[in-house]
Design a protein around this motif. Structure first.
Motif, PDB file in Angstrom:
ATOM      1  N   LEU B  61       0.839  -1.204   0.000  1.00 48.11           N
ATOM      2  CA  LEU B  61       0.000   0.000   0.000  1.00 48.11           C
ATOM      3  C   LEU B  61       0.868   1.244   0.000  1.00 48.11           C
ATOM      4  CD1 LEU B  61      -2.598  -1.116   2.686  1.00 48.11           C
ATOM      5  CD2 LEU B  61      -2.997  -0.900   0.235  1.00 48.11           C
ATOM      6  N   ALA B  62       1.953   1.215   0.796  1.00 46.22           N
ATOM      7  CA  ALA B  62       2.839   2.379   0.871  1.00 46.22           C
ATOM      8  C   ALA B  62       3.462   2.665  -0.490  1.00 46.22           C
ATOM      9  CB  ALA B  62       3.918   2.137   1.921  1.00 46.22           C
ATOM     10  N   MET B  63       3.756   1.622  -1.248  1.00 44.70           N
ATOM     11  CA  MET B  63       4.364   1.848  -2.561  1.00 44.70           C
ATOM     12  C   MET B  63       3.394   2.578  -3.486  1.00 44.70           C
ATOM     13  SD  MET B  63       7.406   0.831  -2.330  1.00 44.70           S
ATOM     14  CE  MET B  63       7.283   1.406  -0.677  1.00 44.70           C
ATOM     15  N   PHE B  64       2.116   2.218  -3.391  1.00 52.06           N
ATOM     16  CA  PHE B  64       1.124   2.952  -4.190  1.00 52.06           C
ATOM     17  C   PHE B  64       1.057   4.414  -3.750  1.00 52.06           C
ATOM     18  CE2 PHE B  64      -0.504  -1.320  -5.136  1.00 52.06           C
ATOM     19  CZ  PHE B  64      -0.695  -1.192  -6.498  1.00 52.06           C
ATOM     20  N   ILE B  65       1.098   4.623  -2.450  1.00 58.84           N
ATOM     21  CA  ILE B  65       1.044   5.998  -1.942  1.00 58.84           C
ATOM     22  C   ILE B  65       2.228   6.792  -2.488  1.00 58.84           C
ATOM     23  CG2 ILE B  65       1.216   7.394   0.161  1.00 58.84           C
ATOM     24  CD1 ILE B  65      -0.179   5.037   1.622  1.00 58.84           C
ATOM     25  N   ARG B  66       3.415   6.170  -2.436  1.00 58.29           N
ATOM     26  CA  ARG B  66       4.609   6.886  -2.907  1.00 58.29           C
ATOM     27  C   ARG B  66       4.528   7.141  -4.411  1.00 58.29           C
ATOM     28  NH1 ARG B  66       6.360  10.408  -0.131  1.00 58.29           N
ATOM     29  NH2 ARG B  66       7.123  10.949  -2.186  1.00 58.29           N
ATOM     30  N   LEU B  67       3.992   6.180  -5.166  1.00 58.37           N
ATOM     31  CA  LEU B  67       3.868   6.408  -6.610  1.00 58.37           C
ATOM     32  C   LEU B  67       2.960   7.592  -6.883  1.00 58.37           C
ATOM     33  CD1 LEU B  67       3.554   2.854  -8.181  1.00 58.37           C
ATOM     34  CD2 LEU B  67       5.381   4.520  -8.535  1.00 58.37           C
ATOM     35  N   GLN B  68       1.867   7.669  -6.125  1.00 62.22           N
ATOM     36  CA  GLN B  68       0.929   8.775  -6.323  1.00 62.22           C
ATOM     37  C   GLN B  68       1.605  10.115  -6.015  1.00 62.22           C
ATOM     38  OE1 GLN B  68      -1.996   9.318  -7.508  1.00 62.22           O
ATOM     39  NE2 GLN B  68      -2.328  11.382  -6.681  1.00 62.22           N
ATOM     40  N   GLN B  84      -8.235   5.585   1.305  1.00 60.89           N
ATOM     41  CA  GLN B  84      -8.341   4.208   1.791  1.00 60.89           C
ATOM     42  C   GLN B  84      -6.961   3.594   2.009  1.00 60.89           C
ATOM     43  OE1 GLN B  84     -10.645   2.158  -1.167  1.00 60.89           O
ATOM     44  NE2 GLN B  84     -12.607   2.981  -0.442  1.00 60.89           N
ATOM     45  N   PHE B  85      -6.061   3.832   1.063  1.00 58.73           N
ATOM     46  CA  PHE B  85      -4.737   3.202   1.168  1.00 58.73           C
ATOM     47  C   PHE B  85      -3.952   3.783   2.344  1.00 58.73           C
ATOM     48  CE2 PHE B  85      -3.770   1.027  -3.144  1.00 58.73           C
ATOM     49  CZ  PHE B  85      -4.985   0.380  -3.092  1.00 58.73           C
ATOM     50  N   VAL B  86      -4.051   5.098   2.542  1.00 68.08           N
ATOM     51  CA  VAL B  86      -3.350   5.711   3.679  1.00 68.08           C
ATOM     52  C   VAL B  86      -3.893   5.129   4.990  1.00 68.08           C
ATOM     53  CG1 VAL B  86      -3.056   7.858   4.961  1.00 68.08           C
ATOM     54  CG2 VAL B  86      -2.698   7.825   2.510  1.00 68.08           C
ATOM     55  N   THR B  87      -5.216   5.011   5.063  1.00 70.51           N
ATOM     56  CA  THR B  87      -5.831   4.469   6.274  1.00 70.51           C
ATOM     57  C   THR B  87      -5.383   3.036   6.525  1.00 70.51           C
ATOM     58  OG1 THR B  87      -7.752   5.837   5.852  1.00 70.51           O
ATOM     59  CG2 THR B  87      -8.048   4.016   7.382  1.00 70.51           C
ATOM     60  N   LEU B  88      -5.480   2.223   5.480  1.00 63.41           N
ATOM     61  CA  LEU B  88      -5.131   0.810   5.657  1.00 63.41           C
ATOM     62  C   LEU B  88      -3.631   0.632   5.914  1.00 63.41           C
ATOM     63  CD1 LEU B  88      -7.315  -1.186   3.128  1.00 63.41           C
ATOM     64  CD2 LEU B  88      -7.279  -1.370   5.606  1.00 63.41           C
ATOM     65  N   HIS B  89      -2.810   1.486   5.283  1.00 63.08           N
ATOM     66  CA  HIS B  89      -1.364   1.371   5.515  1.00 63.08           C
ATOM     67  C   HIS B  89      -1.044   1.602   6.992  1.00 63.08           C
ATOM     68  CE1 HIS B  89       2.949   2.012   5.293  1.00 63.08           C
ATOM     69  NE2 HIS B  89       2.794   3.229   5.796  1.00 63.08           N
ATOM     70  N   THR B  91      -3.102   1.589   9.611  1.00 64.19           N
ATOM     71  CA  THR B  91      -3.767   0.611  10.478  1.00 64.19           C
ATOM     72  C   THR B  91      -3.027  -0.726  10.456  1.00 64.19           C
ATOM     73  OG1 THR B  91      -5.840   1.688   9.926  1.00 64.19           O
ATOM     74  CG2 THR B  91      -5.983  -0.464  10.953  1.00 64.19           C
ATOM     75  N   THR B  92      -2.664  -1.162   9.253  1.00 63.14           N
ATOM     76  CA  THR B  92      -1.961  -2.440   9.130  1.00 63.14           C
ATOM     77  C   THR B  92      -0.647  -2.409   9.892  1.00 63.14           C
ATOM     78  OG1 THR B  92      -2.898  -2.690   6.942  1.00 63.14           O
ATOM     79  CG2 THR B  92      -1.037  -4.090   7.486  1.00 63.14           C
ATOM     80  N   MET B  93       0.127  -1.354   9.670  1.00 64.51           N
ATOM     81  CA  MET B  93       1.460  -1.327  10.271  1.00 64.51           C
ATOM     82  C   MET B  93       1.379  -1.272  11.800  1.00 64.51           C
ATOM     83  SD  MET B  93       3.480  -1.799   7.936  1.00 64.51           S
ATOM     84  CE  MET B  93       4.164  -1.454   6.333  1.00 64.51           C
ATOM     85  N   MET B  94       0.420  -0.514  12.338  1.00 64.10           N
ATOM     86  CA  MET B  94       0.336  -0.404  13.786  1.00 64.10           C
ATOM     87  C   MET B  94      -0.319  -1.625  14.420  1.00 64.10           C
ATOM     88  SD  MET B  94       1.814   2.375  14.433  1.00 64.10           S
ATOM     89  CE  MET B  94       1.482   3.354  15.861  1.00 64.10           C
ATOM     90  N   PHE B  95      -1.483  -2.000  13.915  1.00 65.65           N
ATOM     91  CA  PHE B  95      -2.279  -3.011  14.619  1.00 65.65           C
ATOM     92  C   PHE B  95      -1.989  -4.437  14.159  1.00 65.65           C
ATOM     93  CE2 PHE B  95      -4.952   0.796  14.921  1.00 65.65           C
ATOM     94  CZ  PHE B  95      -5.120   0.845  16.280  1.00 65.65           C
ATOM     95  N   LEU B  96      -1.610  -4.584  12.916  1.00 63.02           N
ATOM     96  CA  LEU B  96      -1.477  -5.940  12.374  1.00 63.02           C
ATOM     97  C   LEU B  96      -0.024  -6.326  12.147  1.00 63.02           C
ATOM     98  CD1 LEU B  96      -4.405  -5.821   9.807  1.00 63.02           C
ATOM     99  CD2 LEU B  96      -4.426  -6.606  12.164  1.00 63.02           C
ATOM    100  N   PHE B  97       0.897  -5.379  12.264  1.00 64.65           N
ATOM    101  CA  PHE B  97       2.301  -5.737  12.136  1.00 64.65           C
ATOM    102  C   PHE B  97       3.071  -5.464  13.424  1.00 64.65           C
ATOM    103  CE2 PHE B  97       6.544  -3.916  11.203  1.00 64.65           C
ATOM    104  CZ  PHE B  97       7.206  -5.121  11.092  1.00 64.65           C
ATOM    105  N   GLY B 152      -8.517   7.687   7.879  1.00 65.51           N
ATOM    106  CA  GLY B 152      -7.216   7.827   8.532  1.00 65.51           C
ATOM    107  C   GLY B 152      -7.099   6.785   9.627  1.00 65.51           C
ATOM    108  N   TRP B 153      -5.857   6.466  10.031  1.00 66.54           N
ATOM    109  CA  TRP B 153      -5.730   5.357  10.980  1.00 66.54           C
ATOM    110  C   TRP B 153      -6.267   5.739  12.345  1.00 66.54           C
ATOM    111  CZ3 TRP B 153      -2.715   3.970  15.378  1.00 66.54           C
ATOM    112  CH2 TRP B 153      -1.864   4.972  15.842  1.00 66.54           C
ATOM    113  N   PHE B 154      -6.502   7.067  12.590  1.00 63.78           N
ATOM    114  CA  PHE B 154      -7.058   7.458  13.889  1.00 63.78           C
ATOM    115  C   PHE B 154      -8.545   7.774  13.813  1.00 63.78           C
ATOM    116  CE2 PHE B 154      -3.986  10.527  12.219  1.00 63.78           C
ATOM    117  CZ  PHE B 154      -4.855  11.203  11.427  1.00 63.78           C
TER     118      PHE B 154
END
Lengths: 115, 841
Positions: B61-68, B84-89, B91-97, B152-154
């Motif tokens: 997801l972060a790679m898509f964000i950076r490409l944009q 959506q991608f910023v939110t999921l990026h 959320t994933t990194m904090m809660f799921l990784f 957003g993740w918050f």
């Protein structure tokens, strides 16, 4: 009371920082209450300073008690060394807790309560 | 304590015992074995592997964000997709990784490091894993339905309330994340009890590995830090689903309440991520400096004080919302104070390296990356802790740079160091020296080239979370550099993961303890047996393997403590909290379907909920309660002897008879967590009160009418009856429990009836005003607790009839009585808040 959170236990190590936490929460709540309810700002500042005195006194008491316990424990045998370790940790935590309380209270001296 | 040995075993007895241990502890074969496994080694590795899978997803997801963002006006992602991608990026990194991966390391390593055979609640650990996996998949399943969260993740309100986010995306976030958080909470219970009670004999608090200290503090922080977010998520979800009001200003709510609850979790979260990594650093530094850690006491001090201070920082995420300056200054001061313990740790690590003979192997190389990156992130952290500076850079890419320096520096580099450090333990093989070094340089250079420019783009005014930026800002070349470098970082990360995976098959076979480390996990042979130690080790030093060269060989023989698996049960040892003196033999459950089935039931319940099939949810809830009762029924052993022989001249009680039983401490920790949840709700009540003119708003009214007083008396009856159960059981055995616990359950039912009536008489419908919403929520929250205590009490009474509980096995009665006492105390507070406070105010 002397056995409360004895310096040779895990609760004893945590106790000085717990005092910091209570002091922090009380000051922050008091500030919110005073501004929300329209109490005197000057009175709120003085109350916050006054509440710092018992907090510092409690931390000092915990720290000195831990220091005495560390000296008394000695180093004869694992149980004594363990008690000394915990008491030293408690004393050091008291030093940092003092610094943290002072950090919290400095802004009260510099700023009005609700601006 | 002297090492207990039985050198006079008959020939063949040792290998017979080893075979029996393997039979008792191994997972069942095949697919069934994979689904029912509860062993900490299996579950820990699963957490780690799943965490890395989510790292790859979040990274993609972060790679898509950076490409944009590579060039102004790019069309890689449209604005909705970008949000959506910023939110999921995030959320994933904090809660799921970040959080689960460290739980995985802890679950895999701690028993091995502490000299135990398993964690105290293996099925709870497996249950947590399934909740984490299903919760993560739940969150991502929103993408399949075209309903991904985008707030957003918050998840700030009002953007995420039903008016401005009418779809299901926010619901997927709230429910999926809360589901996954079950894993964090169960891990907190399990790790605290493991570290306090399940250490090797002789491992007193002075000899605990620093990773264990770090995890102990972290687990307590999870216990206090996660409940505010769980509460916030519940409040927001019932506002969205049932029309309650907490965050809507028009009806007495306050959107800032969400921010407080979120950051009350969100800031400790940063340290929940960092402290385990700091524990890893302390382990790796000592090994590669080839000397004991310098300033052990100081590091313990730093861990404890960081744990506390990190709770005094949350408002520094809210400097720009218009809170009075003095309040901001409190948090600014605490944010600077927390740099002191962190600095102490950094200096202790440097002192260790200075005094030792550093050995620059691959794990150490990653630590160099950690030092440089993390110190940079820490310094910008002190900068943004200053209110005026924060106002300038708030919501710009400067903050993006800061948080990535802290998280990648403070978590990823130490975690990769830990990965390479313990890989030979898990795989028995050495990672590729060339690939791992190349990958390090790709990650290190890629990271700094990607994120260092963001400090500048932020200062020049490039905002966060916006899908593009104007060309006139003049930051496009810097962004292009960031994007290019981020791909180098990603390639390096993938290379590390490939290297680690390949190591398990193609690595050069290593010998035991290749780094010549001193802590217990390195005593284990390869492949690591499922039972870890055939005989439990006895420890007399902080680095047992450096001090006692025969220890590894002795623990691999089944001749010492708990070496004789005569009972045919999984057994480990419980020791005293401070001194590590043997106290009890802990009998552990084996492979089981219960964890997977319970997690599946929760997934079904939540799926029904999000589909608005509330009747289905209730039906599944009944099934789930039945499952939990069936699960709990399989604990305990009515035929267990009161004492068992743990070794020559060492007879110990089984845990059901021991004061310090793991189940007792699990209750204590669970109630701490629940108390934090309750305190968050009470905080929400007073926060809403403070922002409202009339409390309660007319025509609602409050007051302790006669019905309310009856309710309070009935609550007292519950407490007294449950407290009397101990004495009655001592006299009459387990069968005598039916009377007191039955009375408590009846009084509890009466309380629910009276309290409902008392609240309903003065409080309007929850949707009318925030007052009614918070009062109903408080009353409902406590009512759930009463219902649970009734269920637990009746369950224990039934167990008493069947002989599981009795004077010689009092554990379950103690748990029921303590739970009732807690519920009564919580109820008294809630009662005072609901019925007395509005009159007084």
């Amino acid at each position: 009371m002397a056995r409360f959170a004895s310096p040779s236990t895990l609760a004893g190590i945590a106790a000085p920082m717990a005092v910091w936490a209570v002091h922090f929460v009380v000051l922050y709540s008091l500030q919110g209450l005073a501004c929300g309810e329209g109490w005197s700002q000057r009175g709120a500042s003085w109350a916050m300073l006054a509440l710092t005195v018992p907090a510092l006194a409690a931390i000092t008491w915990l720290g000195l008690r831990a220091l005495r316990a560390a000296r008394a424990a000695g180093a004869a045998g694992p149980a004594a060394r363990r008690a000394r370790f915990a008491a030293q940790a408690a004393a050091l935590c008291a030093v940092l807790a003092t610094v943290a309380v002072l950090f919290t209270v400095v802004p009260v001296l510099l700023l009005p309560a609700c601006r | 304590m002297s090492e207990a040995r039985m050198d006079t075993l008959p020939p063949g007895e040792n290998s017979r015992r080893l075979a029996a241990l393997a039979r008792i502890w191994n997972n069942a074969p095949g697919w069934r074995g994979q689904l029912t496994a509860v062993n900490h080694g299996t579950v820990g590795l699963r957490f780690i592997a799943t965490g890395f899978a989510f790292l790859l997803a979040g990274g993609a997801l972060a790679m898509f964000i950076r490409l944009q963002l590579a060039w102004p006006g790019n069309q890689v992602l449209d604005p909705e997709r970008y949000a959506q991608f910023v939110t999921l990026h995030g959320t994933t990194m904090m809660f799921l990784f970040a959080v689960p991966i460290m739980e995985g390391f802890a679950m895999y390593l701690l028993p091995k490091m502490l000299g135990a055979r398993d964690l105290p609640f293996p099925r709870l650990g497996a249950f947590g894993y399934w909740c984490y996996l299903f919760g993560g998949l739940f969150l991502y399943s929103g993408l399949l339905f075209g309903e991904a969260p985008d707030g957003g993740w918050f998840m700030y309100v009002p953007l995420t309330d039903a008016t401005y986010s009418p779809g299901r995306g926010v619901d997927f976030w709230l429910i999926g994340v809360t589901f996954a958080e079950i894993a964090a909470v169960t891990a907190a219970v399990e790790l605290i009890v493991a570290i306090l009670l399940c250490r090797a004999p002789g491992m007193d608090i002075r000899r605990m590995p620093l990773f264990a200290w770090a995890m102990l503090v972290t687990a307590f922080m999870i216990a206090f830090g996660f409940p505010p977010l769980i509460l916030g998520s519940i409040l927001l979800e019932i506002q969205r689903a049932f029309g309650f009001v907490f965050f809507d200003v028009a009806r007495g709510g306050d959107p800032l309440l969400w921010q407080h609850l979120f950051w009350l979790f969100g800031h400790p979260e940063v340290y929940i991520i960092f402290l385990p990594a700091a524990g890893v650093v302390s382990m790796v530094v000592a090994t590669f400096a080839r000397r004991p850690i310098a300033g052990y006491l100081w590091i313990v001090l730093a861990l404890v004080t960081t744990g506390f201070l990190s709770f005094g920082l949350w408002v520094h995420h809210m400097f720009a919302v218009g809170i009075p300056l003095l309040a901001l200054a409190f948090f600014s001061a605490a944010s600077m104070a927390v740099a002191i313990p962190t600095g102490i740790q950094v200096f202790a690590w440097l002192a260790t390296l200075w005094a030792g003979r550093p050995w620059l192997r691959v794990p150490m190389l990653y630590l160099v990356g950690f030092f440089i990156t993390f110190v940079g992130g820490g310094l910008t952290g002190v900068m943004v802790a200053l209110v005026p500076f924060d106002w300038q850079v708030h919501d710009t890419h400067f903050v993006v740079a800061h948080l990535h320096y802290v998280l990648i520096g403070g978590l990823m580099f130490p975690m990769f160091a830990g990965l390479y450090y313990w890989l030979p333990l898990a795989s028995g093989r050495m990672p590729s020296e060339s690939l791992s070094r190349t990958a390090f340089w790709m990650v290190f250079v890629g990271f700094h080239l990607a994120f260092l420019p963001m400090h500048l783009t932020g200062l020049l005014g490039m905002t966060r979370r916006a899908y593009s930026y104007p060309e006139q800002l003049g930051v496009h070349w810097l962004n292009l550099l960031s994007t290019a470098a981020s791909f180098v970082l990603a390639a390096g990360t993938v290379a590390i993961l490939i290297d680690a995976a390949l190591c398990f098959r193609h690595g050069r076979p290593g010998r035991r303890n290749p780094w010549r480390a001193g802590t217990l996990e390195w005593a284990l042979p390869h492949p690591v047996p499922a039972y870890n130690f055939a005989s439990l080790p006895v420890v007399a030093d902080r680095y047992p393997l450096w001090q006692d060269r025969g220890l590894a060989a002795r623990t691999a023989d089944a001749t010492g403590l708990l070496g004789d698996p005569a009972s045919g049960r999984r057994e480990s040892m419980g020791t005293s909290i401070l001194g590590g003196v043997p106290e009890q033999v802990i009998r552990l459950p084996g492979s089981s379907w219960q964890p997977l089935l319970a997690a599946l039931a929760i997934a079904a319940l939540l799926a029904c909920f999000i589909a608005r099939l509330y009747l289905g949810s209730v039906l599944v809830l009944v099934v789930l309660l039945g499952q939990f009762c069936a699960w709990a029924w399989t604990t305990g052993d009515r035929h267990a002897p009161a004492r068992v022989q743990a070794g020559p001249r060492l007879g110990l009680p089984v845990q059901y008879a021991c004061r310090n039983a793991p189940g007792w401490w699990a209750l204590v920790v669970t109630l701490l967590i629940d108390g934090s949840l309750f305190a968050s709700l009470v905080f929400a009540y007073f926060y809403l009160w403070l922002g409202t003119e009339a409390w309660p708003p007319a025509p609602m009214h409050a007051g302790a009418d006669p019905t309310a007083r009856v309710a309070l008396v009935l609550l007292g009856v519950c407490w007294i009856a449950a407290a009397a159960s101990a004495r009655l059981m001592r006299r009459g055995g387990g069968r005598a429990l039916a009377l007191p616990l039955g009375v408590a359950a009846l009084a509890g039912a009466g309380f629910l009836r009276a309290q409902w009536q008392a609240v309903a008489s003065g409080t309007g419908a929850p949707g009318e005003h925030a007052y009614a919403s918070v009062v109903w929520t408080l009353a409902g929250f406590h009512s759930v607790h009463v219902a649970v205590a009734m269920l637990v009490g009746l369950f224990v009474a039934a167990r008493g009839q069947r002989g599981y509980v009795g004077a010689e096995r009092p554990l379950e009665q103690r748990i029921a009585a303590a739970l009732w006492a807690y519920v009564a105390a919580q109820g008294a507070i809630a009662w005072g808040v609901i019925h007395l406070f509005p009159e007084w105010a």
